[in-house]
Design a protein around this motif. Structure first.
Motif, PDB file in Angstrom:
ATOM      1  N   LEU A  22       0.854  -1.183   0.000  1.00 34.50           N
ATOM      2  CA  LEU A  22       0.000   0.000   0.000  1.00 34.50           C
ATOM      3  C   LEU A  22       0.893   1.238   0.000  1.00 34.50           C
ATOM      4  O   LEU A  22       1.640   1.476   0.944  1.00 34.50           O
ATOM      5  CB  LEU A  22      -0.895   0.006   1.240  1.00 34.50           C
ATOM      6  CG  LEU A  22      -1.717   1.275   1.512  1.00 34.50           C
ATOM      7  CD1 LEU A  22      -2.722   1.514   0.391  1.00 34.50           C
ATOM      8  CD2 LEU A  22      -2.416   1.184   2.854  1.00 34.50           C
ATOM      9  N   HIS A  23       0.822   2.009  -1.079  1.00 41.41           N
ATOM     10  CA  HIS A  23       1.639   3.216  -1.209  1.00 41.41           C
ATOM     11  C   HIS A  23       0.869   4.385  -0.577  1.00 41.41           C
ATOM     12  O   HIS A  23       0.257   5.201  -1.267  1.00 41.41           O
ATOM     13  CB  HIS A  23       1.956   3.483  -2.679  1.00 41.41           C
ATOM     14  CG  HIS A  23       2.640   2.335  -3.354  1.00 41.41           C
ATOM     15  ND1 HIS A  23       3.950   1.988  -3.082  1.00 41.41           N
ATOM     16  CD2 HIS A  23       2.194   1.425  -4.263  1.00 41.41           C
ATOM     17  CE1 HIS A  23       4.294   0.932  -3.808  1.00 41.41           C
ATOM     18  NE2 HIS A  23       3.244   0.573  -4.531  1.00 41.41           N
ATOM     19  N   ALA A  24       0.936   4.459   0.755  1.00 39.61           N
ATOM     20  CA  ALA A  24       0.065   5.361   1.509  1.00 39.61           C
ATOM     21  C   ALA A  24       0.410   6.829   1.317  1.00 39.61           C
ATOM     22  O   ALA A  24      -0.470   7.688   1.277  1.00 39.61           O
ATOM     23  CB  ALA A  24       0.122   5.008   2.990  1.00 39.61           C
ATOM     24  N   VAL A  25       1.707   7.134   1.225  1.00 42.66           N
ATOM     25  CA  VAL A  25       2.174   8.514   1.033  1.00 42.66           C
ATOM     26  C   VAL A  25       3.268   8.496  -0.013  1.00 42.66           C
ATOM     27  O   VAL A  25       4.174   7.669   0.053  1.00 42.66           O
ATOM     28  CB  VAL A  25       2.697   9.114   2.362  1.00 42.66           C
ATOM     29  CG1 VAL A  25       3.362  10.462   2.128  1.00 42.66           C
ATOM     30  CG2 VAL A  25       1.566   9.246   3.375  1.00 42.66           C
ATOM     31  N   ARG A  26       3.193   9.437  -0.977  1.00 42.46           N
ATOM     32  CA  ARG A  26       4.137   9.397  -2.093  1.00 42.46           C
ATOM     33  C   ARG A  26       4.615  10.801  -2.459  1.00 42.46           C
ATOM     34  O   ARG A  26       3.825  11.692  -2.757  1.00 42.46           O
ATOM     35  CB  ARG A  26       3.469   8.768  -3.339  1.00 42.46           C
ATOM     36  CG  ARG A  26       2.886   7.397  -3.077  1.00 42.46           C
ATOM     37  CD  ARG A  26       2.229   6.782  -4.300  1.00 42.46           C
ATOM     38  NE  ARG A  26       1.333   7.692  -4.993  1.00 42.46           N
ATOM     39  CZ  ARG A  26       0.136   8.054  -4.538  1.00 42.46           C
ATOM     40  NH1 ARG A  26      -0.294   7.592  -3.375  1.00 42.46           N
ATOM     41  NH2 ARG A  26      -0.625   8.868  -5.229  1.00 42.46           N
ATOM     42  N   GLY A  27       5.948  10.980  -2.383  1.00 47.06           N
ATOM     43  CA  GLY A  27       6.579  12.185  -2.908  1.00 47.06           C
ATOM     44  C   GLY A  27       6.169  13.489  -2.258  1.00 47.06           C
ATOM     45  O   GLY A  27       5.975  14.500  -2.943  1.00 47.06           O
ATOM     46  N   ILE A  28       6.093  13.523  -0.924  1.00 49.71           N
ATOM     47  CA  ILE A  28       5.657  14.735  -0.230  1.00 49.71           C
ATOM     48  C   ILE A  28       6.822  15.721  -0.112  1.00 49.71           C
ATOM     49  O   ILE A  28       7.900  15.371   0.361  1.00 49.71           O
ATOM     50  CB  ILE A  28       5.118  14.397   1.181  1.00 49.71           C
ATOM     51  CG1 ILE A  28       3.909  13.473   1.084  1.00 49.71           C
ATOM     52  CG2 ILE A  28       4.787  15.667   1.946  1.00 49.71           C
ATOM     53  CD1 ILE A  28       2.727  14.061   0.385  1.00 49.71           C
ATOM     54  N   GLY A  47      -3.778  10.319   3.930  1.00 44.90           N
ATOM     55  CA  GLY A  47      -2.387  10.190   4.379  1.00 44.90           C
ATOM     56  C   GLY A  47      -1.918  11.323   5.269  1.00 44.90           C
ATOM     57  O   GLY A  47      -0.733  11.403   5.590  1.00 44.90           O
ATOM     58  N   LYS A  48      -2.824  12.188   5.707  1.00 48.38           N
ATOM     59  CA  LYS A  48      -2.434  13.354   6.510  1.00 48.38           C
ATOM     60  C   LYS A  48      -1.822  12.936   7.852  1.00 48.38           C
ATOM     61  O   LYS A  48      -0.749  13.403   8.228  1.00 48.38           O
ATOM     62  CB  LYS A  48      -3.646  14.260   6.753  1.00 48.38           C
ATOM     63  CG  LYS A  48      -4.367  14.705   5.492  1.00 48.38           C
ATOM     64  CD  LYS A  48      -5.469  15.700   5.783  1.00 48.38           C
ATOM     65  CE  LYS A  48      -6.560  15.185   6.702  1.00 48.38           C
ATOM     66  NZ  LYS A  48      -7.320  14.052   6.131  1.00 48.38           N
ATOM     67  N   SER A  49      -2.521  12.071   8.574  1.00 49.84           N
ATOM     68  CA  SER A  49      -2.034  11.659   9.894  1.00 49.84           C
ATOM     69  C   SER A  49      -0.755  10.837   9.789  1.00 49.84           C
ATOM     70  O   SER A  49       0.155  10.982  10.615  1.00 49.84           O
ATOM     71  CB  SER A  49      -3.115  10.859  10.634  1.00 49.84           C
ATOM     72  OG  SER A  49      -4.230  11.662  10.918  1.00 49.84           O
ATOM     73  N   LEU A  50      -0.664   9.977   8.788  1.00 49.36           N
ATOM     74  CA  LEU A  50       0.561   9.196   8.595  1.00 49.36           C
ATOM     75  C   LEU A  50       1.757  10.110   8.345  1.00 49.36           C
ATOM     76  O   LEU A  50       2.864   9.852   8.838  1.00 49.36           O
ATOM     77  CB  LEU A  50       0.399   8.230   7.416  1.00 49.36           C
ATOM     78  CG  LEU A  50      -0.252   6.878   7.714  1.00 49.36           C
ATOM     79  CD1 LEU A  50      -0.392   6.074   6.421  1.00 49.36           C
ATOM     80  CD2 LEU A  50       0.565   6.087   8.729  1.00 49.36           C
ATOM     81  N   THR A  51       1.548  11.173   7.596  1.00 50.77           N
ATOM     82  CA  THR A  51       2.627  12.124   7.338  1.00 50.77           C
ATOM     83  C   THR A  51       3.117  12.745   8.643  1.00 50.77           C
ATOM     84  O   THR A  51       4.328  12.861   8.883  1.00 50.77           O
ATOM     85  CB  THR A  51       2.150  13.231   6.377  1.00 50.77           C
ATOM     86  OG1 THR A  51       1.764  12.637   5.134  1.00 50.77           O
ATOM     87  CG2 THR A  51       3.244  14.254   6.124  1.00 50.77           C
ATOM     88  N   SER A  52       2.181  13.130   9.516  1.00 47.28           N
ATOM     89  CA  SER A  52       2.577  13.733  10.786  1.00 47.28           C
ATOM     90  C   SER A  52       3.314  12.731  11.677  1.00 47.28           C
ATOM     91  O   SER A  52       4.302  13.080  12.327  1.00 47.28           O
ATOM     92  CB  SER A  52       1.345  14.287  11.506  1.00 47.28           C
ATOM     93  OG  SER A  52       0.484  13.237  11.930  1.00 47.28           O
ATOM     94  N   LEU A  53       2.847  11.489  11.703  1.00 58.59           N
ATOM     95  CA  LEU A  53       3.517  10.473  12.514  1.00 58.59           C
ATOM     96  C   LEU A  53       4.913  10.169  11.972  1.00 58.59           C
ATOM     97  O   LEU A  53       5.834   9.874  12.740  1.00 58.59           O
ATOM     98  CB  LEU A  53       2.671   9.199  12.548  1.00 58.59           C
ATOM     99  CG  LEU A  53       1.336   9.308  13.286  1.00 58.59           C
ATOM    100  CD1 LEU A  53       0.508   8.042  13.101  1.00 58.59           C
ATOM    101  CD2 LEU A  53       1.555   9.580  14.778  1.00 58.59           C
ATOM    102  N   ALA A  54       5.076  10.251  10.650  1.00 60.49           N
ATOM    103  CA  ALA A  54       6.400  10.044  10.049  1.00 60.49           C
ATOM    104  C   ALA A  54       7.368  11.126  10.500  1.00 60.49           C
ATOM    105  O   ALA A  54       8.545  10.858  10.779  1.00 60.49           O
ATOM    106  CB  ALA A  54       6.283  10.036   8.527  1.00 60.49           C
TER     107      ALA A  54
END
Length: 332
Positions: A22-28, A47-54
């Motif tokens: 699963l490509h949840a977040v790509r090229g931010i 993918g907003k919350s995943l980005t913050s957790l990353a």
């Protein structure tokens, strides 16, 4: 020009599943300066919350994170070990989570939970930490702050718990705060108070803030910059005035059509909608991910999508202004 406090390039998050990756977040990509507020908006599951957790280094073990660059005040977060991340979290980077009841520990008092971060990251006495806790509870608008320290989370209302979470995030005067939909569970009146509080505290302390939300009304009030996220990609970024007054990507325009405008939206008229659903991101993801829902899509949208940049405004669309000029439309 000074270097940004936070700089992210090509952040990608992949999650192994039984049916593929699963490509949840790509090229931010984005930059954030001190004192600025960046709002990340988009539908649930984008993918907003995943980005913050990353950014905070709080991803689950099965999630693969990669980035060309992800620096916080000169520290490369992608290569920082767990010891380094623990020294940053709470002290210089703080996060306000979406649901305060599940973020606060029900077994410890408010005072103990507020004091913990300061005792861990600063060389202070327990009395000084409690005094700081009282000061911040008062700053976030909680009355009888001293007596609140001995209370447990279940003894507070949702609005008070959220204020406690804000106070907890501010204990060590961080340079960056990430607020993940901090007003979702609150009523409208309390939402406005919490958002105004965050905005004012950010200005007072010169903190950078990333606010994750799906409420465009919130964005208009507090943001300096906006990043519109759809299906794991940032499809449009720019200053808040440009995004609201001259939205370029079809998805951004669709979101804006979904909200009523005072003085412009007639009583009883229908608001805009975006038909369809977010596509699956399992397996190969090609072309424009919004093409199955876009009224301007053509067969060209199946191919590579360029990132167009005009000053501080950027968007991903094959058409120069984000929409077609001819009448022939085809859903790809």
């Amino acid at each position: 020009m000074s270097e940004p406090l936070l700089s992210v390039r090509n952040l990608t998050l992949d999650i192994p599943t039984g049916s593929g990756t699963l490509h949840a977040v790509r090229g931010i990509d984005f930059d954030l300066n001190r004192g600025e507020t960046l709002c990340i908006v988009g539908e649930s599951g984008s993918g907003k919350s995943l980005t913050s957790l990353a950014l905070m280094g709080l991803l689950g073990k099965g999630i693969k994170r990669s980035a060309d660059r992800m620096t916080f005040d000169g520290t490369e977060l992608t290569t920082a070990d767990s010891r380094k991340m623990r020294s940053l979290r709470g002290a210089r980077m703080a996060m306000i989570f979406q649901e305060p009841m599940t973020s606060l520990n029900p077994a410890y008092t408010i005072g103990d939970q507020l004091s913990e971060a300061l005792l861990l990251h600063r060389n202070v006495t327990r009395a000084a930490a409690r005094a700081r806790a009282v000061e911040l509870l008062e700053k976030v608008g909680i009355t009888a702050a001293e007596s609140r320290l001995s209370q447990y989370p279940h003894q507070l209302s949702g609005g008070l718990r959220q204020r406690v979470m804000i106070a907890m995030a501010l204990m060590c005067e961080p340079e960056l705060i990430i607020a993940d939909e901090p007003t979702t569970a609150l009523d409208v009146t309390i939402q406005a108070q919490i958002l105004r509080l965050l905005h004012d505290l950010g200005r007072e302390m010169n903190m950078a803030m990333i606010l994750i939300t799906h409420d465009l009304g919130v964005v208009a009030r507090v943001a300096d910059k906006v990043a519109v996220m759809y299906a794991g990609e940032l499809v449009e970024t720019g200053p808040v005035g440009e995004i609201f007054n001259a939205p370029t990507h079809p998805y951004t325009r669709g979101l804006l059509r979904c909200i009523p405008l005072p003085g412009k939206t007639a009583r009883g008229s229908q608001l805009g909608t975006i038909p369809g659903i977010v596509p699956s991101l399992v397996g190969a993801v090609e072309g424009c991910v919004f093409r199955t829902r876009c009224p301007h899509a053509t067969m060209e949208c199946r191919g590579p999508i360029p990132k167009r940049v005009d000053g501080d405004h950027a968007f991903r669309c094959i058409f120069p202004d984000g929409k077609r000029h001819d009448e022939k439309e085809l859903t790809a």
